[in-house]
Design a protein around this motif. Sequence first.
Motif, PDB file in Angstrom:
ATOM      1  N   GLU A  76       1.346  -1.083   0.169  1.00 58.77           N
ATOM      2  CA  GLU A  76      -0.178   0.001  -0.618  1.00 58.77           C
ATOM      3  C   GLU A  76       0.759   1.012  -0.083  1.00 58.77           C
ATOM      4  O   GLU A  76       1.546   1.303   0.868  1.00 58.77           O
ATOM      5  N   PRO A  77       0.864   2.109  -0.720  1.00 56.22           N
ATOM      6  CA  PRO A  77       2.179   3.337  -0.816  1.00 56.22           C
ATOM      7  C   PRO A  77       0.491   4.195   0.363  1.00 56.22           C
ATOM      8  O   PRO A  77       0.009   4.563   0.850  1.00 56.22           O
ATOM      9  N   THR A  78       1.808   4.904   0.824  1.00 59.68           N
ATOM     10  CA  THR A  78       1.668   6.104   2.094  1.00 59.68           C
ATOM     11  C   THR A  78       2.572   7.506   1.768  1.00 59.68           C
ATOM     12  O   THR A  78       1.896   7.815   2.165  1.00 59.68           O
ATOM     13  N   LEU A  79       3.424   7.181   1.068  1.00 55.15           N
ATOM     14  CA  LEU A  79       4.361   8.659   0.577  1.00 55.15           C
ATOM     15  C   LEU A  79       3.583   9.658   0.196  1.00 55.15           C
ATOM     16  O   LEU A  79       4.127  10.794   0.449  1.00 55.15           O
ATOM     17  N   ALA A  80       2.112   9.662  -0.325  1.00 55.42           N
ATOM     18  CA  ALA A  80       1.651  10.754  -0.532  1.00 55.42           C
ATOM     19  C   ALA A  80       1.628  11.766   1.052  1.00 55.42           C
ATOM     20  O   ALA A  80       0.621  12.726   0.417  1.00 55.42           O
ATOM     21  N   GLY A  81       1.126  10.827   1.861  1.00 49.65           N
ATOM     22  CA  GLY A  81       1.883  11.637   3.520  1.00 49.65           C
ATOM     23  C   GLY A  81       2.085  12.274   3.470  1.00 49.65           C
ATOM     24  O   GLY A  81       2.422  13.362   4.430  1.00 49.65           O
ATOM     25  N   TRP A  82       2.901  12.934   2.968  1.00 53.68           N
ATOM     26  CA  TRP A  82       4.511  13.194   2.794  1.00 53.68           C
ATOM     27  C   TRP A  82       4.351  14.243   2.213  1.00 53.68           C
ATOM     28  O   TRP A  82       5.945  15.389   2.660  1.00 53.68           O
ATOM     29  N   MET A  83       3.789  13.813   1.209  1.00 48.45           N
ATOM     30  CA  MET A  83       4.912  15.291   0.512  1.00 48.45           C
ATOM     31  C   MET A  83       3.902  16.916   0.149  1.00 48.45           C
ATOM     32  O   MET A  83       1.829  16.246   0.411  1.00 48.45           O
ATOM     33  N   PRO A  84       3.609  17.835  -0.184  1.00 53.28           N
ATOM     34  CA  PRO A  84       2.816  19.302   0.128  1.00 53.28           C
ATOM     35  C   PRO A  84       1.891  19.483  -1.223  1.00 53.28           C
ATOM     36  O   PRO A  84       1.811  18.069  -1.957  1.00 53.28           O
ATOM     37  N   ALA A  85       1.211  19.467   0.121  1.00 51.07           N
ATOM     38  CA  ALA A  85      -0.189  19.623  -1.065  1.00 51.07           C
ATOM     39  C   ALA A  85       0.026  20.413  -2.144  1.00 51.07           C
ATOM     40  O   ALA A  85      -0.971  20.166  -3.343  1.00 51.07           O
ATOM     41  N   ASP A  86       0.873  21.077  -2.454  1.00 51.97           N
ATOM     42  CA  ASP A  86       1.114  21.737  -4.395  1.00 51.97           C
ATOM     43  C   ASP A  86       1.656  20.621  -4.832  1.00 51.97           C
ATOM     44  O   ASP A  86       1.916  21.504  -6.020  1.00 51.97           O
ATOM     45  N   THR A  87       2.054  19.684  -4.696  1.00 51.12           N
ATOM     46  CA  THR A  87       2.590  18.977  -5.416  1.00 51.12           C
ATOM     47  C   THR A  87       2.106  18.344  -7.297  1.00 51.12           C
ATOM     48  O   THR A  87       0.529  18.647  -6.651  1.00 51.12           O
TER      49      THR A  87
END
Length: 319
Positions: A76-87
């Motif tokens: 399950e990918p989780t790293l989007a929870g570490w990326m800034p919202a303006d990605t």
Amino acid sequence: TTMASLPADNLASIHVDVAAVAAAAGAAEEEIPGLSSFAAALIAEERGMRLAGRLPLERDALDAAAAALLDEAGGEPTLAGWMPADTKLEIVTFGVADAIRAAEADESEASSVVAQLRAGLGLGLGLDLDEDVLPLLDGEVGIAVSQLELSGAVPPVGQVLLKPADRAVVEGTLGRIRDALEGRGAAVTTREAGGTTVTTVEVPQAGAASYAVVDGVVVIGLAPEHVLAALEARSAGETLGETEAYATAFGLLERHAGPELFLDLQGLLGVAGQFGFDAGQLDALPADARAILERVEALALATPTSADAVEIHAVLTVR
């Protein structure tokens, strides 16, 4: 059999006998082990268009490296929870370390590239590929880009994120890399931000990079501000994974797992001129075409795996 696994209520569908096509193209049977057929269906959703595809695999025909990659890519990918919202662009994948090991074992051009990498790390930095690099890539790996200028006048803004399967290797591995670079003339500085240490390593004639480690995740950026942007987004709960566009897109997929890709298409339209596209040409398009482009929101893709198949789930959302 493959088609039966797809939604019957669809706008269009396709089936390809992959093995037969490959054979007709001249591929030897040993070059396509485990492949049989591919099927996909296009489905209309209230918020966009969805593609569901399936590529069955004969697991017994796969070599050990391919089977290992298949197993790891189902996470399950989780790293989007570490990326800034303006990605604007996000990629998360699994099995990078296993892919490098498999490439080195294969007698191909890829194996020579890995051999050169191994030699360069050893002779140039005194590092071992297996001990000092692959442990950091043995898990989830993500790339986030929030600002990109193709002219090169302004460095890209974004992050590389590493979430190794074994957290215990992180500090020691990063320490060996940092010490090796410092021993060869790199300047190492640190700064504290919100209880987290951000380390910057500047290599003469090569450039600089910064990193921090939080909860077993390594956040890397070209500048300390890029690292801090991810840490602050995580702390405030204002990450890409929390945005409506991301949640809507991946929420439409039947299965959100495995490697993923997310494109903020409206955000990318804003920098389309850098890719040779004249944004002013939008005004010259027919009214219906302009209306479509103005409503297109995001593209999401996930490719989860199971014991006997690779699945392809994609969606194009509209506002």
